[in-house]
Write a protein that holds these residues in place. Structure first.
Motif, PDB file in Angstrom:
ATOM      1  N   THR A  27      32.322  40.993  -1.875  1.00  0.00           N
ATOM      2  CA  THR A  27      32.475  40.770  -3.308  1.00  0.00           C
ATOM      3  C   THR A  27      33.137  41.974  -3.966  1.00  0.00           C
ATOM      4  O   THR A  27      33.992  41.823  -4.849  1.00  0.00           O
ATOM      5  N   ARG A  28      32.772  43.154  -3.508  1.00  0.00           N
ATOM      6  CA  ARG A  28      33.317  44.377  -4.103  1.00  0.00           C
ATOM      7  C   ARG A  28      34.826  44.453  -3.925  1.00  0.00           C
ATOM      8  O   ARG A  28      35.558  44.776  -4.864  1.00  0.00           O
ATOM      9  N   TRP A  29      35.290  44.143  -2.720  1.00  0.00           N
ATOM     10  CA  TRP A  29      36.714  44.269  -2.421  1.00  0.00           C
ATOM     11  C   TRP A  29      37.465  42.959  -2.555  1.00  0.00           C
ATOM     12  O   TRP A  29      38.666  42.916  -2.301  1.00  0.00           O
ATOM     13  N   GLN A  30      36.762  41.904  -2.924  1.00  0.00           N
ATOM     14  CA  GLN A  30      37.385  40.590  -3.136  1.00  0.00           C
ATOM     15  C   GLN A  30      38.147  40.127  -1.888  1.00  0.00           C
ATOM     16  O   GLN A  30      39.323  39.760  -1.942  1.00  0.00           O
ATOM     17  N   THR A  31      37.441  40.173  -0.750  1.00  0.00           N
ATOM     18  CA  THR A  31      38.037  39.745   0.500  1.00  0.00           C
ATOM     19  C   THR A  31      37.334  38.504   1.032  1.00  0.00           C
ATOM     20  O   THR A  31      36.165  38.249   0.725  1.00  0.00           O
ATOM     21  N   VAL A  32      38.056  37.743   1.842  1.00  0.00           N
ATOM     22  CA  VAL A  32      37.543  36.513   2.436  1.00  0.00           C
ATOM     23  C   VAL A  32      37.928  36.491   3.908  1.00  0.00           C
ATOM     24  O   VAL A  32      38.751  37.298   4.358  1.00  0.00           O
ATOM     25  N   PHE A  33      37.350  35.540   4.665  1.00  0.00           N
ATOM     26  CA  PHE A  33      37.667  35.433   6.090  1.00  0.00           C
ATOM     27  C   PHE A  33      37.407  34.013   6.557  1.00  0.00           C
ATOM     28  O   PHE A  33      36.852  33.185   5.824  1.00  0.00           O
ATOM     29  N   LEU A  34      37.808  33.745   7.803  1.00  0.00           N
ATOM     30  CA  LEU A  34      37.527  32.468   8.459  1.00  0.00           C
ATOM     31  C   LEU A  34      36.526  32.698   9.584  1.00  0.00           C
ATOM     32  O   LEU A  34      36.556  33.734  10.259  1.00  0.00           O
ATOM     33  N   SER A  35      35.660  31.725   9.791  1.00  0.00           N
ATOM     34  CA  SER A  35      34.772  31.794  10.946  1.00  0.00           C
ATOM     35  C   SER A  35      35.605  31.746  12.225  1.00  0.00           C
ATOM     36  O   SER A  35      36.767  31.337  12.221  1.00  0.00           O
ATOM     37  N   ARG A  36      35.008  32.153  13.328  1.00  0.00           N
ATOM     38  CA  ARG A  36      35.731  32.136  14.606  1.00  0.00           C
ATOM     39  C   ARG A  36      36.234  30.739  14.936  1.00  0.00           C
ATOM     40  O   ARG A  36      37.375  30.560  15.372  1.00  0.00           O
ATOM     41  N   SER A  37      35.368  29.738  14.756  1.00  0.00           N
ATOM     42  CA  SER A  37      35.764  28.376  15.121  1.00  0.00           C
ATOM     43  C   SER A  37      36.873  27.859  14.211  1.00  0.00           C
ATOM     44  O   SER A  37      37.829  27.219  14.675  1.00  0.00           O
ATOM     45  N   ASP A  38      36.778  28.134  12.906  1.00  0.00           N
ATOM     46  CA  ASP A  38      37.823  27.687  11.982  1.00  0.00           C
ATOM     47  C   ASP A  38      39.139  28.397  12.268  1.00  0.00           C
ATOM     48  O   ASP A  38      40.214  27.773  12.251  1.00  0.00           O
ATOM     49  N   PHE A  39      39.069  29.687  12.531  1.00  0.00           N
ATOM     50  CA  PHE A  39      40.300  30.433  12.805  1.00  0.00           C
ATOM     51  C   PHE A  39      40.965  29.921  14.081  1.00  0.00           C
ATOM     52  O   PHE A  39      42.179  29.730  14.135  1.00  0.00           O
ATOM     53  N   ARG A  40      40.155  29.674  15.088  1.00  0.00           N
ATOM     54  CA  ARG A  40      40.712  29.181  16.352  1.00  0.00           C
ATOM     55  C   ARG A  40      41.382  27.830  16.157  1.00  0.00           C
ATOM     56  O   ARG A  40      42.403  27.526  16.802  1.00  0.00           O
ATOM     57  N   HIS A  41      40.839  27.019  15.265  1.00  0.00           N
ATOM     58  CA  HIS A  41      41.406  25.694  15.015  1.00  0.00           C
ATOM     59  C   HIS A  41      42.703  25.769  14.202  1.00  0.00           C
ATOM     60  O   HIS A  41      43.621  24.976  14.417  1.00  0.00           O
ATOM     61  N   LEU A  42      42.772  26.706  13.272  1.00  0.00           N
ATOM     62  CA  LEU A  42      43.884  26.736  12.326  1.00  0.00           C
ATOM     63  C   LEU A  42      45.042  27.632  12.754  1.00  0.00           C
ATOM     64  O   LEU A  42      46.176  27.425  12.323  1.00  0.00           O
ATOM     65  N   VAL A  43      44.779  28.645  13.545  1.00  0.00           N
ATOM     66  CA  VAL A  43      45.805  29.629  13.865  1.00  0.00           C
ATOM     67  C   VAL A  43      46.852  29.029  14.797  1.00  0.00           C
ATOM     68  O   VAL A  43      46.559  28.134  15.602  1.00  0.00           O
ATOM     69  N   ARG A  44      48.094  29.506  14.664  1.00  0.00           N
ATOM     70  CA  ARG A  44      49.215  29.062  15.494  1.00  0.00           C
ATOM     71  C   ARG A  44      50.062  30.278  15.900  1.00  0.00           C
ATOM     72  O   ARG A  44      50.110  31.267  15.165  1.00  0.00           O
ATOM     73  N   PRO A  45      50.749  30.215  17.044  1.00  0.00           N
ATOM     74  CA  PRO A  45      51.798  31.207  17.281  1.00  0.00           C
ATOM     75  C   PRO A  45      52.767  31.160  16.104  1.00  0.00           C
ATOM     76  O   PRO A  45      53.111  30.075  15.623  1.00  0.00           O
TER      77      PRO A  45
END
Length: 221
Positions: free
Chosen positions: A149-167
């Protein structure tokens, strides 16, 4: 683009070698938008195919993978600032409907992190090996979680990132120019974040305490 940012330099060099046109944007430039100025993206990237090629608005996120040899880490960091996810779609809409906002995750691989032969979009730049990966911003926003919240950052869970990421070259394929984030669900699941090839682990000398040298496993499960 920051001239002293090696991640951005590596991405630009890789994309140009792939055949894309890469247009750096000045960090100091602020385009007026109805809700005020927004962060300027790093690059406009035009894929092969002339006017019909892919058109991307790209922000580069440089991250390290592998930790140290004594303290290996298997996480693929994917965090970003919430402001990135607001700015990139606004810029894409400003530039025209053919532009697509993409986060480029450029991973600097530790020397002990060995990926399988044939892993796509590996690139050596100035004695450092990088892995180029991308995530569609609209898809990222649908699955993001708060990180700080302090730095206003977000992330993806491992499973979501693995599903969405592409070369990243996947986004530069002109046949995918008009693909939307919703279409990504139809893409077959592939190991876009590959585990190491365990048959090709580097043979390191034993530590003085008799234990084997730590090695990155690189698995996301």
């Amino acid at each position: 683009m920051k001239r002293n940012n090696l991640y951005e330099q590596a991405f630009a060099a890789w994309a140009r070698r792939w055949g894309a046109v890469v247009l750096p944007l000045a960090e100091i430039h602020r385009q007026p938008f109805p809700n005020g100025p927004l962060k300027t993206p790093d690059f406009l990237v035009l894929g092969q195919g002339g006017p019909e090629g892919a058109r991307l608005v790209v922000d580069v996120k440089g991250r390290r993978f592998g930790g140290t040899q004594d303290h290996p880490r298997s996480e693929w960091p994917n965090w970003c600032h919430a402001s990135d996810l607001e700015a990139l779609p606004s810029w894409a809409a400003h530039l025209g409907p053919s532009f697509r906002p993409v986060l480029a995750f450029v991973y600097a691989l530790a020397d002990h992190a060995v990926l399988p032969p044939g892993t796509p979009d590996l690139f050596r730049f100035r004695d450092q090996c990088y892995l180029m990966r991308g995530v569609d911003v609209y898809a990222y926003r649908q699955h993001m979680r708060p990180r700080s919240t302090r730095w206003q950052t977000v992330f993806l869970s491992r499973s979501d990132f693995r599903h969405l990421v592409r070369p990243f070259s996947w986004f530069l394929d002109d046949s995918l120019e008009h693909r939307t984030s919703a279409d990504d669900d139809a893409t077959p699941s592939e190991p876009f974040l590959p585990p190491p090839d365990m048959s090709r682990r580097r043979q390191e000398p034993a530590e003085t305490n008799g234990q084997e040298t730590a090695r990155v496993r690189g698995q996301l499960e």
